[in-house]
Design an enzyme around this catalytic site. Structure first.
Site, PDB file in Angstrom:
ATOM      1  N   ASP A  58      24.138   3.322  38.602  1.00 43.00           N
ATOM      2  CA  ASP A  58      25.452   3.823  38.213  1.00 43.00           C
ATOM      3  C   ASP A  58      25.379   5.253  37.692  1.00 43.00           C
ATOM      4  OD1 ASP A  58      26.759   1.471  38.866  1.00 43.00           O
ATOM      5  OD2 ASP A  58      26.525   0.619  36.860  1.00 43.00           O
ATOM      6  N   TYR A 116      13.399  -2.604  35.387  1.00 38.97           N
ATOM      7  CA  TYR A 116      14.239  -1.649  34.668  1.00 38.97           C
ATOM      8  C   TYR A 116      13.808  -1.624  33.204  1.00 38.97           C
ATOM      9  CZ  TYR A 116      17.754  -1.212  38.410  1.00 38.97           C
ATOM     10  OH  TYR A 116      18.405  -0.942  39.582  1.00 38.97           O
TER      11      TYR A 116
END
Length: 250
Positions: A58, A116
């Site tokens: 994003d 992540y």
């Protein structure tokens, strides 16, 4: 007649500071990582070349090692191709490696998992860190956070921890193989490894863990959410600047 050079598939690993960009995936307006790389490839090869990424990040999310591939005829070696790409890219986007791969390699579909990492500062982050962490300036209930993280690990339906865009996926079941929570002073790092992630899943899990630590959500409620497939207001989406894509596993 000169025979044209063969087309090869190229696997690229790219790092970027996501702050200035509108995410990875191409969109109208053009200020995305994908758009900028494709624009430079067009300059090099004088034709439109589409790249395929391992997944999207994003707006504001960073990457140490995003992976993408593309097909092109290039005879000057991978290092010269890497340098050619760098000539037209901002310094906040750097190609870490480029190499030829088999013709059927796919950056997204061949991925076996991703890692992540989310960075949280429980104090007030300094000016050189504030764009790369969530500056919370609050203390957390550490045992409660660890208890909630233990519940999240494993294979679950993470519908309650996904963004709206993923509610139409064939399945929202994912195997969260690893969720490590480490603290060093005021800095906290959440490391997530899974076979795949839903839209905004890591940021939603992080937001839930923070609210558990603040007493707004209990570990038992986290367990209920995994079973009920309903999202509640206390499952907040953590800010994007603390999130980094660390590795794509093949």
């Amino acid at each position: 007649m000169v025979k044209p050079p063969p087309v090869s598939r190229w696997k690229c690993v790219v790092a970027y500071d996501g702050g200035p960009f509108n995410g990875w995936q191409s969109q109208e307006g053009g200020n995305t990582i994908q758009d900028l790389i494709e624009k430079q490839l067009k300059r090099i090869f004088d034709r439109q070349i589409r790249i395929e990424g391992s997944g999207r990040t994003d707006s504001g999310v960073h990457a140490h090692a995003q992976v993408f591939h593309f097909d092109a005829a290039w005879t000057h070696g991978p290092e010269k191709l890497r340098k050619a790409l760098h000539t037209g890219l901002p310094r906040s986007i750097r190609l870490k490696s480029i190499r030829r791969v088999r013709a059927d390699f796919h950056a997204r579909f061949d991925a076996k998992g991703k890692i992540y990492r989310y960075h949280l500062n429980l104090g007030e982050a300094d000016p050189f860190e504030v764009n790369y962490c969530w500056s919370l300036n609050r203390e957390l209930d550490w045992p409660a956070v660890q208890a909630a993280a233990k519940i999240m690990r494993g294979k679950h339906d993470f519908w309650a921890f996904s963004g709206e865009n993923d509610r139409t996926y064939e399945t929202t079941v994912r195997h969260l193989r690893r969720l490590d929570v480490k603290r060093a002073g005021r800095r906290v790092t959440f490391t997530f490894e899974a076979d795949g992630f839903l839209y905004k899943m890591v940021r939603s899990l992080t937001g839930a863990l923070v609210n558990v630590g603040l007493g707004k959500l209990t570990p038992a409620e986290v367990a209920d959410l995994l079973k009920s497939r309903r999202r509640i207001p206390t499952v907040v989406t953590a800010p994007p600047q603390g999130l980094f894509m660390v590795r794509v596993i093949y």
